[in-house]
Design an enzyme around this catalytic site. Sequence first.
Site, short mmCIF file in Angstrom:
data_model
loop_
_atom_site.label_atom_id
_atom_site.label_comp_id
_atom_site.label_asym_id
_atom_site.label_seq_id
_atom_site.Cartn_x
_atom_site.Cartn_y
_atom_site.Cartn_z
N ASP A 20 -11.77 2.50 3.85
CA ASP A 20 -11.71 1.40 3.37
C ASP A 20 -13.17 0.97 3.31
O ASP A 20 -13.74 0.00 3.19
CB ASP A 20 -11.48 0.41 4.78
CG ASP A 20 -10.34 -0.21 4.39
OD1 ASP A 20 -9.84 -0.90 3.56
OD2 ASP A 20 -9.67 -0.73 5.13
N GLN A 25 -5.43 -1.82 9.34
CA GLN A 25 -4.77 -2.67 8.60
C GLN A 25 -6.02 -4.11 10.07
O GLN A 25 -5.22 -4.71 11.16
CB GLN A 25 -3.40 -3.70 8.63
CG GLN A 25 -3.36 -4.96 7.30
CD GLN A 25 -3.60 -5.08 6.25
OE1 GLN A 25 -3.39 -3.95 5.50
NE2 GLN A 25 -4.52 -5.93 5.68
N LYS A 79 1.00 -1.25 0.11
CA LYS A 79 -0.02 -0.32 0.16
C LYS A 79 0.99 1.16 -0.08
O LYS A 79 0.49 2.28 -1.00
CB LYS A 79 -0.94 0.10 1.00
CG LYS A 79 -1.90 -0.91 1.32
CD LYS A 79 -2.74 -1.60 2.20
CE LYS A 79 -3.94 -2.67 1.53
NZ LYS A 79 -4.46 -2.57 3.02
#
Length: 285
Positions: free
Chosen positions: A121, A98, A54
């Site tokens: 997200d 994460q 990422k």
Amino acid sequence: MSATIIDGKKVSKEIRETLKTETAEFIEKTGVIPGLAVVLVGNDPASAVYVRNKHRACEEIGFYSEVHELPEDTKEDDLLALLDRLNGDPKIHGILVQLPLPKQIDADKVIRKIKPEKDVDAFHPENVGRIMLGNYRFLPCTPAGVMALLDAYGIDPAGKDCVVIGRSNIVGKPQAFLLLERNATVTICHSRTADLSSHTKRSDIVVVAIGKPRFLKAEMVKPGAVVIDVGINRLPDGKLCGDADFEPISAFASAITPVPGGVGPMTITMLMKNTLTAAKAAVGT
Ligand code: NDP
């Protein structure tokens, strides 16, 4: 007949090129550099790889990016305090924690802590609700990546019978909604579905996201169907494989995504897209 192999790497590269150009234009126009903060708690090796990828993608596209690596025994309050700080940081437009998190931390609390405008997200309940209402700010990355692949290959879900196997909050459920939004007739299957094959066999598009190596067998798939394999499974020999039995299915499906190289590369690309969207919204363009 042999299936078209849906090349996620290629589609992802094309979208990233577009994002790169858009980002350069945005920076020139506004003087603002889109910024993404990624938070990694603990030592999960797969998570560390995702976070590194990422960060690399941010650099490639021209974003500012911060990686916050916290120890395995991080207290929930400390993580929440970091998120407060990132919520208020004008350099940061997107925040991603994460998953999975160590067991002392309540993931639900963490997801709710991220400001919805920075929740790239799209896991915050406000963003999930918006998706249900069809009035979204961001789309969740993996299902959005699947839709982008279908579009890139001219596969229109409208009017088709689609089955999504798996009902997680991050993949299965939002995937079903995105297909529904695009006028598919959608069935959601899960571990308690009786006679799963009866659903998959009559479907034009099968999306499988369960985390079971080669679970979807050739005899469960209709000739000419499109198979989208979200699963990522590591085999004992270290190789990756998906949830679909790729070789036999690709002999008679019309299109199929490989693992690796199918849905996987799209997820990070969609995260980049969401970060740019967040930066644009933050400056009102
Ligand atoms: P979860 O473990 O959260 O959910 C799995 C789902 O599969 C559940 O809904 C479960 O049903 C269902 N399931 C499990 N076994 C069966 C079965 N035998 N028959 C039917 N349904 C079953 O997984 P995720 O959704 O997070 O991830 C799914 C897969 O996708 C994993 O391999 C993961 O690594 C991969 N993944 C890939 C990404 C990418 O970028 N390509 C991103 C995210 C995930 P029930 O609800 O009844 O328990």
